[in-house]
Design a protein around this motif. Structure first.
Motif, short mmCIF file in Angstrom:
data_model
loop_
_atom_site.label_atom_id
_atom_site.label_comp_id
_atom_site.label_asym_id
_atom_site.label_seq_id
_atom_site.Cartn_x
_atom_site.Cartn_y
_atom_site.Cartn_z
N GLU A 172 0.83 -1.21 0.00
CA GLU A 172 0.00 0.00 0.00
C GLU A 172 0.86 1.25 0.00
OE1 GLU A 172 -3.80 -1.91 2.44
OE2 GLU A 172 -2.07 -1.08 3.52
N GLN A 173 1.92 1.22 0.77
CA GLN A 173 2.84 2.36 0.77
C GLN A 173 3.50 2.54 -0.60
OE1 GLN A 173 6.64 2.15 2.94
NE2 GLN A 173 5.97 3.96 4.08
N PHE A 174 3.87 1.43 -1.20
CA PHE A 174 4.48 1.44 -2.54
C PHE A 174 3.55 2.14 -3.53
CE2 PHE A 174 5.94 -0.13 -6.58
CZ PHE A 174 7.28 -0.48 -6.42
N VAL A 175 2.27 1.74 -3.52
CA VAL A 175 1.31 2.29 -4.46
C VAL A 175 1.06 3.77 -4.18
CG1 VAL A 175 -1.10 2.17 -5.23
CG2 VAL A 175 0.24 0.07 -4.96
N ASP A 176 0.95 4.14 -2.92
CA ASP A 176 0.74 5.55 -2.56
C ASP A 176 1.87 6.43 -3.08
OD1 ASP A 176 -1.68 5.14 -1.37
OD2 ASP A 176 -0.93 5.25 0.71
N SER A 202 3.05 -13.42 -6.60
CA SER A 202 3.95 -12.53 -5.88
C SER A 202 3.57 -11.06 -6.04
CB SER A 202 5.40 -12.75 -6.36
OG SER A 202 5.50 -12.54 -7.76
N LEU A 203 2.75 -10.76 -7.05
CA LEU A 203 2.29 -9.39 -7.28
C LEU A 203 0.96 -9.10 -6.59
CD1 LEU A 203 2.90 -8.39 -11.03
CD2 LEU A 203 3.59 -7.12 -9.01
N ASN A 204 0.30 -10.13 -6.08
CA ASN A 204 -1.06 -9.96 -5.58
C ASN A 204 -1.22 -8.84 -4.56
OD1 ASN A 204 -1.99 -11.94 -7.27
ND2 ASN A 204 -2.07 -13.55 -5.71
N ILE A 231 -5.01 5.57 -9.52
CA ILE A 231 -4.12 4.66 -10.24
C ILE A 231 -4.89 3.42 -10.65
CG2 ILE A 231 -3.26 3.53 -8.14
CD1 ILE A 231 -0.49 3.34 -9.55
N ASP A 232 -4.60 2.91 -11.85
CA ASP A 232 -5.29 1.73 -12.38
C ASP A 232 -4.29 0.64 -12.72
OD1 ASP A 232 -7.93 2.85 -12.38
OD2 ASP A 232 -7.39 4.02 -14.16
N TRP A 233 -4.74 -0.58 -12.57
CA TRP A 233 -3.98 -1.74 -13.04
C TRP A 233 -4.38 -2.00 -14.49
CZ3 TRP A 233 0.10 -4.63 -12.11
CH2 TRP A 233 0.23 -5.86 -12.75
N ILE A 234 -3.43 -1.98 -15.41
CA ILE A 234 -3.70 -2.20 -16.83
C ILE A 234 -3.22 -3.60 -17.20
CG2 ILE A 234 -3.37 -1.40 -19.17
CD1 ILE A 234 -4.90 0.55 -17.34
N ALA A 254 -3.64 -3.62 -3.67
CA ALA A 254 -3.53 -2.24 -3.18
C ALA A 254 -3.98 -1.25 -4.25
CB ALA A 254 -2.09 -1.96 -2.75
N ILE A 255 -3.64 -1.53 -5.49
CA ILE A 255 -4.10 -0.67 -6.59
C ILE A 255 -5.62 -0.69 -6.69
CG2 ILE A 255 -4.12 -0.43 -9.12
CD1 ILE A 255 -1.19 -1.34 -9.09
N ARG A 256 -6.21 -1.89 -6.52
CA ARG A 256 -7.67 -2.01 -6.58
C ARG A 256 -8.35 -1.09 -5.58
NH1 ARG A 256 -11.31 -4.68 -3.58
NH2 ARG A 256 -9.69 -5.69 -2.32
N ARG A 257 -7.70 -0.85 -4.46
CA ARG A 257 -8.31 -0.07 -3.39
C ARG A 257 -7.81 1.37 -3.33
NH1 ARG A 257 -6.19 -1.80 0.80
NH2 ARG A 257 -4.91 -3.53 0.11
#
Length: 580
Positions: free
Chosen positions: A8-12, A29-31, A43-46, A36-39
């Motif tokens: 979550e910190q990474f995504v923020d 391993s990416l889950n 930012i979007d996961w493409i 975190a991106i989903r929430r």
């Protein structure tokens, strides 16, 4: 408020750095990061079908926006697929952050399932590649990676084990302000003084421009007028310098045309502006050379320099223009403009007779019609190989269009994935992938990504059922073509089966209508144009020893295949030459 985990910190932090998308393929391993991106808003996961596509897309996005873009791959084979696109982004100086997720931290070094060492694997194609082995390294390590990518222009890679991504982020971690843009760099006073002296002492000066002239068009034109200099360009400088250029003498290199070669060899002083032009066989060795570049590692690595100037091209010219003595003698400039126009008159004849009736269709004709029909602010992504030739010679820049390709790394299959990244930046802007059948079929699975995300990318497929540039290399080297023929399907039918618009064109008279219909279509579209695999005309004076890869050791005009609207531009410039 719940405590953040590392993911979550990474995504923020990515969001704070301006990243709006993370391209990739999900994996265990990416889950934590994907969840975190989903929430997280902003930012979007493409999802794409191949991680190589993810890296190419991120690189293209970064080149369009000028900001940081990001991609990700799961542990082992997943992130290893990123490497080709990351090489391209790095060599294109596109700021890209790559997340290489990793096996469980306690298993590293023990031959675990899917184990690789991403922090080592990506060192050659990045400015920074490091492993997060403890939550305590966050957020400083990610912030450092971002600043390397943005500040130095290129790739940074962060390897993150999936178990560490799920651990609590450290409390009271220091987060500093992020660098999100690069400064301008002014040369030192001593270099400026020396440069002024060289220019004032020279009677004939030529400017040769690369991608480093981005944003400096007005300054280059003002400088060329002040010192009466012809202006040539490399392929990566085309979109920034060729338009509205009354001093244009064309492009140098294997794909070159016009009088750029003569202008760089017949001058007293050659000034290389923002170019790392790799083909030193085309550069002179008997004239004085100055190179201006913001990347000091580029200075002097292609040719012997009389002066190396470390600085941003725009800032350097702003400092330089008022200081150099204005020249009044136009004889060298006018001579090069006339040579340029004469050279284009000579090569344009090959594809001007009965071209509308020729079958298979001339690829030059396809590129010419595409150039006329495409929007004035279109983004063209261009496959490596013969599509580079057609883009270099037929796409007309105007200051609003963009032309993106794998011009430094030279990878196949770049156009379609780069179009994905370009289109995500603006769904309303026209994005055209100029794809060869070899490149398109290599990553064809990601045509499905266009459909899945409803991206209105238009794929114009130059379908000659061959690896055309490789055949050319074999031919010039005196070898029979071998292993270069593709047995192709009806790509338009495949596009329709995938849920996109698809049309196949075999007659020249149908081409313009097919392109217009595809461009009017609101979703993804593919125009499969059957083109002539024998479209090249090689001058008989070219000898086998002249070509090594993409470089010529001798010779000026290699491909006699027309030059599109550039002839009209040259004629116009010639008409503006003052008469005595």
């Amino acid at each position: 408020m719940a405590k953040q985990n590392v993911a979550e910190q990474f995504v923020d932090i990515l969001v704070r750095a301006g990243v709006q998308r993370l391209y990739g393929v999900v994996g265990d391993s990416l889950n934590p990061v994907v969840d975190a991106i989903r929430r997280t808003r902003g930012i979007d996961w493409i999802q794409v079908r191949h991680e190589e596509t993810a890296a190419f897309a991120a690189g293209a996005e970064a080149q369009i926006t000028g900001g940081l873009a990001a991609c990700a791959g799961s542990c082992g084979p997943g992130n290893l697929h990123l490497i080709n696109g990351l090489y391209d982004a790095h060599r294109s100086m596109a700021p890209v952050l790559a997340l290489a997720s990793h096996i469980p931290s306690g298993e590293i070094g023990l031959g675990y399932f899917q184990e690789t060492h991403p922090d080592r694997l990506f060192q050659e194609c990045s400015h920074y590649s490091e492993l997060i082995s403890s939550p305590k390294q966050m957020p400083r390590l990610l912030q450092t990676a971002i600043q390397h990518a943005v500040g130095r222009g290129g790739v940074s890679v962060v390897a993150l084990p999936g178990d560490i991504a799920s651990e609590p982020a450290p409390e009271k971690a220091v987060e500093h302000a992020l660098v999100t843009s690069r400064p301008t760099v002014r040369p030192g006073d001593a270099e400026m003084d020396a440069l002024v002296r060289l220019i004032d002492d020279a009677d004939r000066v030529t400017l040769f421009c690369g991608s480093g002239t981005k944003g400096a068009h007005a300054e280059v034109m003002q400088f060329a007028e002040r010192i009466k200099s012809p202006v040539g360009h490399a392929l990566r400088g085309k979109e920034w310098i060729q338009y509205d250029n009354p001093y244009d003498v064309g492009m140098s290199g294997l794909l070159g045309y016009g009088a750029a070669y003569e202008a760089t060899h017949e001058c007293d002083l050659l000034i290389l502006l923002g170019t790392d032009f790799p083909y030193n066989a085309f550069l002179p060795d008997d004239v004085k050379i100055v190179q201006v570049d913001v990347r000091p590692e580029h200075l002097g690595r292609r040719s012997k320099l009389d002066l190396a100037v470390w600085g941003d091209v725009r800032e350097t010219l702003r400092c330089l223009i008022p200081r150099v003595r204005a020249k009044t003698d136009r004889r060298f400039l006018d001579k090069m403009l006339k040579k340029h126009a004469d050279a284009l008159e000579g090569v344009v004849r090959a594809y001007t007779r009965k071209v509308e009736k020729h079958r298979p269709i001339h690829p030059e004709y396809v590129a010419s019609v595409l150039d006329e029909i495409a929007d004035d602010d279109a983004v063209f992504t261009v496959d490596t190989g013969m599509c580079n030739v057609w883009a270099a010679r037929y796409l007309t820049p105007n200051g609003r269009r963009r032309i993106i390709g794998s011009f430094s790394h030279g990878s196949m299959a770049n156009a379609l994935p780069q179009a994905i990244g370009a289109q995500f930046t603006d769904r309303r802007r026209q994005v055209v992938s100029m794809s060869g059948d070899g490149g398109f079929s290599m990553l064809m699975g990601d045509f499905l990504s266009l459909v899945q995300h409803d991206l209105p990318v238009k794929v114009v497929l130059f379908d000659n059922s061959s690896l055309g540039m490789v055949e050319l290399e074999m031919l010039v080297a005196g070898l029979p073509s071998y292993g270069t023929t593709n047995l192709n399907p009806d790509f338009a039918a495949i596009a329709r089966a995938a849920g996109a618009y698809g049309v196949r064109v075999e007659k020249p008279k149908d081409l313009a209508g097919a392109l217009k219909d595809a461009f009017r279509h609101k979703g993804p579209a593919l125009v499969d144009v059957v083109t002539d695999p024998n479209a090249l005309s090689i001058p008989p004076k070219i000898k086998s020893e002249m070509v090594t890869g993409f470089a010529l050791s001798a010779g000026k005009i290699v491909l006699d295949g027309g030059v599109g609207r550039m002839l009209q531009m040259a004629r116009s410039n010639l008409r503006n030459v003052p008469r005595p």
